[in-house]
Design a protein around this motif. Sequence first.
Motif, PDB file in Angstrom:
ATOM      1  N   CYS A  66      -5.810   7.036  -0.960  1.00  0.00           N
ATOM      2  CA  CYS A  66      -5.092   7.998  -0.104  1.00  0.00           C
ATOM      3  C   CYS A  66      -6.021   8.433   1.021  1.00  0.00           C
ATOM      4  O   CYS A  66      -7.110   8.959   0.779  1.00  0.00           O
ATOM      5  CB  CYS A  66      -4.610   9.217  -0.890  1.00  0.00           C
ATOM      6  N   TRP A  67      -5.577   8.165   2.221  1.00  0.00           N
ATOM      7  CA  TRP A  67      -6.310   8.600   3.419  1.00  0.00           C
ATOM      8  C   TRP A  67      -6.304  10.113   3.450  1.00  0.00           C
ATOM      9  O   TRP A  67      -5.266  10.735   3.185  1.00  0.00           O
ATOM     10  CB  TRP A  67      -5.599   8.032   4.652  1.00  0.00           C
ATOM     11  N   LEU A  68      -7.416  10.718   3.786  1.00  0.00           N
ATOM     12  CA  LEU A  68      -7.490  12.182   3.842  1.00  0.00           C
ATOM     13  C   LEU A  68      -7.812  12.643   5.262  1.00  0.00           C
ATOM     14  O   LEU A  68      -8.772  12.173   5.870  1.00  0.00           O
ATOM     15  CB  LEU A  68      -8.577  12.703   2.901  1.00  0.00           C
ATOM     16  N   GLY A  69      -6.971  13.521   5.745  1.00  0.00           N
ATOM     17  CA  GLY A  69      -7.251  14.148   7.033  1.00  0.00           C
ATOM     18  C   GLY A  69      -7.346  15.661   6.881  1.00  0.00           C
ATOM     19  O   GLY A  69      -7.891  16.350   7.747  1.00  0.00           O
ATOM     20  N   ALA A  70      -6.804  16.154   5.770  1.00  0.00           N
ATOM     21  CA  ALA A  70      -6.798  17.601   5.530  1.00  0.00           C
ATOM     22  C   ALA A  70      -8.060  17.988   4.775  1.00  0.00           C
ATOM     23  O   ALA A  70      -8.085  18.006   3.542  1.00  0.00           O
ATOM     24  CB  ALA A  70      -5.550  17.994   4.744  1.00  0.00           C
TER      25      ALA A  70
ATOM     26  N   GLN B 232      -6.833  19.945  -2.564  1.00  0.00           N
ATOM     27  CA  GLN B 232      -6.049  18.776  -3.013  1.00  0.00           C
ATOM     28  C   GLN B 232      -6.694  18.219  -4.295  1.00  0.00           C
ATOM     29  O   GLN B 232      -7.732  17.556  -4.248  1.00  0.00           O
ATOM     30  CB  GLN B 232      -5.997  17.715  -1.917  1.00  0.00           C
TER      31      GLN B 232
ATOM     32  N   ARG C 118       0.828  -1.215   0.000  1.00  0.00           N
ATOM     33  CA  ARG C 118       0.000   0.000   0.000  1.00  0.00           C
ATOM     34  C   ARG C 118       0.859   1.260   0.000  1.00  0.00           C
ATOM     35  O   ARG C 118       1.867   1.347   0.661  1.00  0.00           O
ATOM     36  CB  ARG C 118      -0.883   0.007   1.252  1.00  0.00           C
ATOM     37  N   ARG C 119       0.464   2.222  -0.807  1.00  0.00           N
ATOM     38  CA  ARG C 119       1.095   3.544  -0.799  1.00  0.00           C
ATOM     39  C   ARG C 119      -0.026   4.568  -0.850  1.00  0.00           C
ATOM     40  O   ARG C 119      -1.098   4.279  -1.396  1.00  0.00           O
ATOM     41  CB  ARG C 119       1.954   3.793  -2.049  1.00  0.00           C
ATOM     42  N   SER C 120       0.246   5.774  -0.406  1.00  0.00           N
ATOM     43  CA  SER C 120      -0.716   6.856  -0.635  1.00  0.00           C
ATOM     44  C   SER C 120      -0.601   7.271  -2.094  1.00  0.00           C
ATOM     45  O   SER C 120       0.476   7.640  -2.562  1.00  0.00           O
ATOM     46  CB  SER C 120      -0.402   8.049   0.274  1.00  0.00           C
TER      47      SER C 120
ATOM     48  N   PHE D 197      -6.084  15.857  -6.462  1.00  0.00           N
ATOM     49  CA  PHE D 197      -6.287  14.428  -6.755  1.00  0.00           C
ATOM     50  C   PHE D 197      -7.630  13.922  -6.236  1.00  0.00           C
ATOM     51  O   PHE D 197      -8.129  12.892  -6.670  1.00  0.00           O
ATOM     52  CB  PHE D 197      -5.121  13.579  -6.234  1.00  0.00           C
TER      53      PHE D 197
ATOM     54  N   ARG E 207       7.676   5.333   1.595  1.00  0.00           N
ATOM     55  CA  ARG E 207       8.107   6.479   2.403  1.00  0.00           C
ATOM     56  C   ARG E 207       8.874   5.947   3.618  1.00  0.00           C
ATOM     57  O   ARG E 207       8.627   4.828   4.075  1.00  0.00           O
ATOM     58  CB  ARG E 207       6.879   7.271   2.865  1.00  0.00           C
TER      59      ARG E 207
ATOM     60  N   ARG F 180      10.230   4.984   7.235  1.00  0.00           N
ATOM     61  CA  ARG F 180       9.631   4.668   8.532  1.00  0.00           C
ATOM     62  C   ARG F 180      10.743   4.574   9.581  1.00  0.00           C
ATOM     63  O   ARG F 180      11.894   4.289   9.246  1.00  0.00           O
ATOM     64  CB  ARG F 180       8.895   3.319   8.479  1.00  0.00           C
TER      65      ARG F 180
ATOM     66  N   ARG G  37      -1.675   9.714  -5.162  1.00  0.00           N
ATOM     67  CA  ARG G  37      -2.184  11.077  -5.397  1.00  0.00           C
ATOM     68  C   ARG G  37      -2.294  11.408  -6.892  1.00  0.00           C
ATOM     69  O   ARG G  37      -2.417  12.563  -7.267  1.00  0.00           O
ATOM     70  CB  ARG G  37      -1.284  12.086  -4.677  1.00  0.00           C
TER      71      ARG G  37
END
Length: 170
Positions: free
Chosen positions: A117-121, A66, A10-12, A68, A155, A157, A14
């Motif tokens: 892609c998880w979104l928090g913003a 954003q 898994r990757r984010s 994407f 990314r 870690r 965009r």
Amino acid sequence: MDVFEAIGKRRSIRKYKNTLIEEQKLEKILEAARIAPSAANRQEWKFIVVNDQEKREKLVEAANGQKFVGQAPVTIVGCSTESERVMPCGQFAYTVDLSIAISFMILEATELGLGTCWLGAYDEGVVKKVLEIPYEIRVPVMFTLGYADEDPSPRPRKDIDEIISFDKFE
Ligand SMILES: Cc1cc2nc3c(=O)[nH]c(=O)nc-3n(C[C@H](O)[C@H](O)[C@H](O)COP(=O)(O)O)c2cc1C
């Protein structure tokens, strides 16, 4: 693909292809949320599948521009239908429950070859307005879903010994 492989792959994402998601795949991803665990099995959640182009464009604005978010064919929005309950551990149940359900969906999507892609913003109030979500409902999580048009490297870690200790906090 086993679970560990999905976690590793898994990757984010965009950048998305302009390819629709097969109905069967979407159903499987939603089923992963339906059978996810929740505190006391209360399942105080609803998930909105946002397909509509106009609404996705409005979600771009809600998500701090954003782009994407408008490009992905689908955004799934996690809604909490009961957001007051605090567990004995002092944490709100809804943030934990919704995070588990979204994680399950994201891993299932990875298994099916889809990017997320998880979104928090994002501005919760704007999201609620766009999707006609009632006042008392909270929106702790959402994520984009679609076929990836990029292949990002992992990314960085922290090392395992920086984050794990045994029998006491270190
Ligand atoms: C709770 C949470 C909120 C996030 N919000 C955003 C976001 O709004 N926009 C975005 O591009 N990425 C967002 N991300 C993705 C993270 O930036 C990403 O997971 C992190 O950089 C690690 O990269 P990876 O997911 O490719 O492993 C979010 C991730 C999490 C877990």
